[in-house]
Write a protein that holds these residues in place. Structure first.
Motif, PDB file in Angstrom:
ATOM      1  N   VAL A 131     -21.445  47.093 -45.774  1.00 45.89           N
ATOM      2  CA  VAL A 131     -22.804  47.467 -46.145  1.00 45.89           C
ATOM      3  C   VAL A 131     -23.318  48.376 -45.047  1.00 45.89           C
ATOM      4  N   PHE A 142     -10.454  40.826 -49.759  1.00 49.36           N
ATOM      5  CA  PHE A 142     -11.279  42.011 -49.980  1.00 49.36           C
ATOM      6  C   PHE A 142     -11.974  42.417 -48.691  1.00 49.36           C
ATOM      7  N   TYR A 199     -13.731  39.175 -47.340  1.00 50.65           N
ATOM      8  CA  TYR A 199     -13.927  38.065 -48.255  1.00 50.65           C
ATOM      9  C   TYR A 199     -12.566  37.671 -48.821  1.00 50.65           C
ATOM     10  N   SER A 249     -22.048  47.298 -41.401  1.00 52.53           N
ATOM     11  CA  SER A 249     -21.498  45.980 -41.115  1.00 52.53           C
ATOM     12  C   SER A 249     -20.262  45.804 -41.991  1.00 52.53           C
ATOM     13  N   THR A 305     -20.752  42.968 -37.195  1.00 52.23           N
ATOM     14  CA  THR A 305     -21.923  43.781 -37.499  1.00 52.23           C
ATOM     15  C   THR A 305     -22.092  44.973 -36.575  1.00 52.23           C
ATOM     16  N   LYS A 334     -16.900  38.357 -40.484  1.00 55.42           N
ATOM     17  CA  LYS A 334     -17.653  39.600 -40.515  1.00 55.42           C
ATOM     18  C   LYS A 334     -17.889  40.102 -39.092  1.00 55.42           C
ATOM     19  N   TRP A 352     -28.820  42.293 -46.161  1.00 57.66           N
ATOM     20  CA  TRP A 352     -27.544  42.787 -46.651  1.00 57.66           C
ATOM     21  C   TRP A 352     -26.387  42.324 -45.779  1.00 57.66           C
ATOM     22  N   PHE A 392     -19.387  38.270 -61.702  1.00 55.89           N
ATOM     23  CA  PHE A 392     -19.732  37.313 -60.650  1.00 55.89           C
ATOM     24  C   PHE A 392     -21.191  37.451 -60.275  1.00 55.89           C
ATOM     25  N   GLU A 406     -11.292  31.155 -58.489  1.00 57.60           N
ATOM     26  CA  GLU A 406     -12.569  30.913 -57.816  1.00 57.60           C
ATOM     27  C   GLU A 406     -13.318  32.209 -57.553  1.00 57.60           C
ATOM     28  N   GLY A 407     -14.583  32.066 -57.130  1.00 62.45           N
ATOM     29  CA  GLY A 407     -15.344  33.213 -56.673  1.00 62.45           C
ATOM     30  C   GLY A 407     -14.968  33.566 -55.242  1.00 62.45           C
ATOM     31  N   LEU A 408     -15.544  34.646 -54.734  1.00 67.55           N
ATOM     32  CA  LEU A 408     -15.227  35.084 -53.382  1.00 67.55           C
ATOM     33  C   LEU A 408     -15.934  34.215 -52.352  1.00 67.55           C
ATOM     34  N   PHE A 410     -20.733  33.179 -53.794  1.00 68.33           N
ATOM     35  CA  PHE A 410     -20.381  33.596 -55.140  1.00 68.33           C
ATOM     36  C   PHE A 410     -20.205  32.405 -56.080  1.00 68.33           C
ATOM     37  N   GLY A 411     -20.557  32.645 -57.337  1.00 60.95           N
ATOM     38  CA  GLY A 411     -20.245  31.697 -58.388  1.00 60.95           C
ATOM     39  C   GLY A 411     -18.798  31.845 -58.831  1.00 60.95           C
ATOM     40  N   PHE A 458     -23.555  47.200 -51.459  1.00 63.17           N
ATOM     41  CA  PHE A 458     -22.439  46.481 -50.870  1.00 63.17           C
ATOM     42  C   PHE A 458     -21.189  47.075 -51.496  1.00 63.17           C
ATOM     43  N   PHE A 468     -16.952  43.295 -43.490  1.00 58.68           N
ATOM     44  CA  PHE A 468     -16.682  41.932 -43.940  1.00 58.68           C
ATOM     45  C   PHE A 468     -15.262  41.822 -44.486  1.00 58.68           C
ATOM     46  N   LEU A 484     -16.858  34.268 -48.015  1.00 58.34           N
ATOM     47  CA  LEU A 484     -16.801  35.038 -46.781  1.00 58.34           C
ATOM     48  C   LEU A 484     -15.745  34.448 -45.859  1.00 58.34           C
ATOM     49  N   GLN A 532     -10.583  35.476 -52.068  1.00 61.98           N
ATOM     50  CA  GLN A 532     -10.725  34.892 -53.402  1.00 61.98           C
ATOM     51  C   GLN A 532      -9.480  34.089 -53.722  1.00 61.98           C
ATOM     52  N   PHE A 575     -17.045  47.057 -51.933  1.00 62.63           N
ATOM     53  CA  PHE A 575     -15.824  46.288 -51.776  1.00 62.63           C
ATOM     54  C   PHE A 575     -14.614  47.193 -51.937  1.00 62.63           C
TER      55      PHE A 575
END
Lengths: 112, 118
Positions: free
Chosen positions: A93, A89, A36, A32, A51, A49, B103, B90, A42-44, B109-110, A100, A34, A46, A38, A102
């Motif tokens: 997976v 990014f 993402y 699958s 599959t 995606k 998965w 993270f 901040e964090g990432l 994410f934080g 996972f 994806f 989604l 950022q 990246f």
């Protein structure tokens, strides 16, 4: 093994330009895929995606099509905005694995 | 709904010191993950927890330990910090148990912890 290769950045575009960020992958089985994003500080999150092969993921004007024949999942947007400035990014997976993976990320800056 | 929270936001350690990074999620997710992000290398999975009471190694587990304290909390411990562990860390969570289709779930994410080891 499994891996993701992204085009190196940074990429700088003018507002309303067309965006392509290349992503190719190596994987066992049928992964699958994806994208993402950022945003600064901040964090990432989604973005989209897919599959299975030939699926197209889309969100916020971004699109990417899962191409098994070329092992690619390129991100495109027809008209970028300043607010799209971020690091993107590509990730995968494998359906046979438990990891996972990246890519290294591509920094995009959109200037007015 | 805070999502995924991490503490602290920043930390400076000396080589050999220990510390624990805390992560909590309020989305009732089964799976939680710890990643590190290094320049030019993307994110790499350190450890994950597919469900409460279970933990598994990721791609780069050496030098780290984890604890899934309960369904909400997943901590990462550095027992003896090294300069090579300087990174941004993270935490993430996803709804379904990893390994049973989880998965492919969206990971949330934080905001990250920036750790410097001198």
């Amino acid at each position: 093994g499994n891996s993701v290769t992204q085009m190196e950045g940074p990429v700088t575009l003018s507002e309303e330009a067309f965006l392509t960020i290349n992503c190719t992958y190596t994987a066992t089985g049928y992964p699958s895929l994806f994208w993402y994003v950022q945003y600064p500080g901040e964090g990432l999150q989604l973005l989209l995606k897919a599959t299975k092969a030939d699926d197209k993921g889309s969100n916020k004007g971004f699109e990417a099509t899962y191409r098994k024949e070329t092992t690619s999942f390129h991100l495109e947007k027809g008209s970028v905005q300043v607010s799209d400035s971020a690091v993107y990014f590509c990730a995968l997976v494998s359906n046979t694995g438990n990891q996972f993976y990246f890519g290294t990320g591509t920094s995009l800056t959109v200037i007015p | 709904n805070a999502g995924v929270t991490q503490t602290p936001k920043f930390q400076v350690l000396k080589t050999g010191q220990s510390m624990t990074l805390q992560c909590a999620q309020d989305m009732n997710h089964n799976s939680m993950y710890w990643y590190r992000q290094d320049p030019g290398m993307g994110l790499r999975l350190i450890y994950y927890s597919a469900s409460e009471g279970t933990t598994d190694k990721g791609e780069v587990p050496n030098g780290y330990n984890v604890s899934r304290l309960n369904k909400r909390e997943f901590s990462l411990r550095l027992e003896s910090a090294a300069p090579s562990q300087t990174s941004v860390y993270f935490c993430a969570s996803s709804e379904n148990p990893a390994g049973t289709g989880g998965w492919t779930d969206t990971q949330y994410f934080g905001p990250g912890t920036r750790l410097t080891v001198l």
